[in-house]
Design a protein around this motif. Structure first.
Motif, PDB file in Angstrom:
ATOM      1  N   ALA A   1     -37.300  34.645  22.695  1.00 30.75           N
ATOM      2  CA  ALA A   1     -38.159  34.416  23.866  1.00 30.75           C
ATOM      3  C   ALA A   1     -38.617  35.754  24.431  1.00 30.75           C
ATOM      4  O   ALA A   1     -38.048  36.805  24.146  1.00 30.75           O
ATOM      5  CB  ALA A   1     -37.399  33.630  24.934  1.00 30.75           C
ATOM      6  N   TYR A   2     -39.664  35.685  25.241  1.00 28.66           N
ATOM      7  CA  TYR A   2     -40.184  36.874  25.916  1.00 28.66           C
ATOM      8  C   TYR A   2     -39.613  36.955  27.323  1.00 28.66           C
ATOM      9  O   TYR A   2     -39.537  35.954  28.025  1.00 28.66           O
ATOM     10  CB  TYR A   2     -41.711  36.818  26.031  1.00 28.66           C
ATOM     11  CG  TYR A   2     -42.442  36.740  24.730  1.00 28.66           C
ATOM     12  CD1 TYR A   2     -42.429  37.809  23.842  1.00 28.66           C
ATOM     13  CD2 TYR A   2     -43.165  35.605  24.402  1.00 28.66           C
ATOM     14  CE1 TYR A   2     -43.118  37.736  22.641  1.00 28.66           C
ATOM     15  CE2 TYR A   2     -43.860  35.534  23.200  1.00 28.66           C
ATOM     16  CZ  TYR A   2     -43.831  36.592  22.333  1.00 28.66           C
ATOM     17  OH  TYR A   2     -44.518  36.520  21.146  1.00 28.66           O
ATOM     18  N   ALA A   3     -39.243  38.154  27.760  1.00 32.51           N
ATOM     19  CA  ALA A   3     -38.886  38.415  29.161  1.00 32.51           C
ATOM     20  C   ALA A   3     -40.059  39.184  29.755  1.00 32.51           C
ATOM     21  O   ALA A   3     -40.358  40.301  29.321  1.00 32.51           O
ATOM     22  CB  ALA A   3     -37.606  39.229  29.257  1.00 32.51           C
ATOM     23  N   ILE A   4     -40.739  38.574  30.731  1.00 25.34           N
ATOM     24  CA  ILE A   4     -41.961  39.135  31.294  1.00 25.34           C
ATOM     25  C   ILE A   4     -41.689  39.596  32.722  1.00 25.34           C
ATOM     26  O   ILE A   4     -41.159  38.829  33.528  1.00 25.34           O
ATOM     27  CB  ILE A   4     -43.091  38.070  31.345  1.00 25.34           C
ATOM     28  CG1 ILE A   4     -43.190  37.267  30.050  1.00 25.34           C
ATOM     29  CG2 ILE A   4     -44.405  38.694  31.763  1.00 25.34           C
ATOM     30  CD1 ILE A   4     -43.498  38.038  28.827  1.00 25.34           C
ATOM     31  N   LEU A   5     -42.048  40.832  33.041  1.00 24.09           N
ATOM     32  CA  LEU A   5     -41.980  41.310  34.408  1.00 24.09           C
ATOM     33  C   LEU A   5     -43.105  42.310  34.621  1.00 24.09           C
ATOM     34  O   LEU A   5     -43.601  42.898  33.672  1.00 24.09           O
ATOM     35  CB  LEU A   5     -40.618  41.919  34.743  1.00 24.09           C
ATOM     36  CG  LEU A   5     -40.136  43.140  33.991  1.00 24.09           C
ATOM     37  CD1 LEU A   5     -39.095  43.847  34.852  1.00 24.09           C
ATOM     38  CD2 LEU A   5     -39.493  42.753  32.686  1.00 24.09           C
ATOM     39  N   PRO A   6     -43.521  42.506  35.870  1.00 25.74           N
ATOM     40  CA  PRO A   6     -44.619  43.440  36.133  1.00 25.74           C
ATOM     41  C   PRO A   6     -44.219  44.871  35.743  1.00 25.74           C
ATOM     42  O   PRO A   6     -43.054  45.253  35.856  1.00 25.74           O
ATOM     43  CB  PRO A   6     -44.842  43.344  37.643  1.00 25.74           C
ATOM     44  CG  PRO A   6     -44.180  42.094  38.064  1.00 25.74           C
ATOM     45  CD  PRO A   6     -43.063  41.851  37.098  1.00 25.74           C
ATOM     46  N   LEU A   7     -45.199  45.654  35.319  1.00 22.84           N
ATOM     47  CA  LEU A   7     -44.931  47.034  34.917  1.00 22.84           C
ATOM     48  C   LEU A   7     -44.282  47.827  36.042  1.00 22.84           C
ATOM     49  O   LEU A   7     -43.344  48.594  35.810  1.00 22.84           O
ATOM     50  CB  LEU A   7     -46.228  47.712  34.465  1.00 22.84           C
ATOM     51  CG  LEU A   7     -46.094  49.167  34.024  1.00 22.84           C
ATOM     52  CD1 LEU A   7     -45.097  49.306  32.882  1.00 22.84           C
ATOM     53  CD2 LEU A   7     -47.450  49.718  33.630  1.00 22.84           C
ATOM     54  N   GLU A   8     -44.751  47.642  37.288  1.00 21.62           N
ATOM     55  CA  GLU A   8     -44.171  48.406  38.398  1.00 21.62           C
ATOM     56  C   GLU A   8     -42.695  48.069  38.586  1.00 21.62           C
ATOM     57  O   GLU A   8     -41.896  48.940  38.921  1.00 21.62           O
ATOM     58  CB  GLU A   8     -44.957  48.178  39.690  1.00 21.62           C
ATOM     59  CG  GLU A   8     -44.895  46.766  40.222  1.00 21.62           C
ATOM     60  CD  GLU A   8     -45.749  46.568  41.466  1.00 21.62           C
ATOM     61  OE1 GLU A   8     -46.468  47.488  41.869  1.00 21.62           O
ATOM     62  OE2 GLU A   8     -45.670  45.474  42.020  1.00 21.62           O
ATOM     63  N   GLU A   9     -42.318  46.832  38.327  1.00 19.96           N
ATOM     64  CA  GLU A   9     -40.914  46.439  38.445  1.00 19.96           C
ATOM     65  C   GLU A   9     -40.098  47.028  37.295  1.00 19.96           C
ATOM     66  O   GLU A   9     -38.992  47.539  37.504  1.00 19.96           O
ATOM     67  CB  GLU A   9     -40.816  44.915  38.450  1.00 19.96           C
ATOM     68  CG  GLU A   9     -39.441  44.422  38.787  1.00 19.96           C
ATOM     69  CD  GLU A   9     -39.455  42.955  39.166  1.00 19.96           C
ATOM     70  OE1 GLU A   9     -38.496  42.281  38.799  1.00 19.96           O
ATOM     71  OE2 GLU A   9     -40.411  42.506  39.828  1.00 19.96           O
TER      72      GLU A   9
END
Length: 86
Positions: free
Chosen positions: A67-75
């Motif tokens: 699976a993919y773990a997605i988070l904003p680049l700034e985070e």
């Protein structure tokens, strides 16, 4: 110990409990909507007063480990600077 959280309606605080400071939104859908899943995770983080959030999106036809773990680049950058990703 992380475990699946029972839905709390309008004040959903993420799909997983037991991961301190995180709101995690789990998705297993026919098509990936990364922006929508991340927006939902952000809202749930506010509800839970969590420091961090991510969307975990399962890939069709693949095991959960892929699976993919997605988070904003700034985070992601803040986690790197903070040293939490070592």
């Amino acid at each position: 110990l992380a475990e699946r959280r029972v839905t709390r309606g309008a004040k959903d605080a993420g799909d997983i409990s037991g991961v301190p400071d995180w709101a995690l939104e789990l998705k297993a859908t026919r098509t990936l909507d990364l922006a929508g899943a991340l927006d939902e995770a952000r809202t749930e983080a506010r509800n839970a007063k969590a420091l961090w959030f991510a969307a975990i999106c399962k890939r069709r036809g693949k095991s959960v480990g892929f699976a993919y773990a997605i988070l904003p680049l700034e985070e992601f950058a803040a986690l790197l600077v903070d040293g939490r990703l070592r």
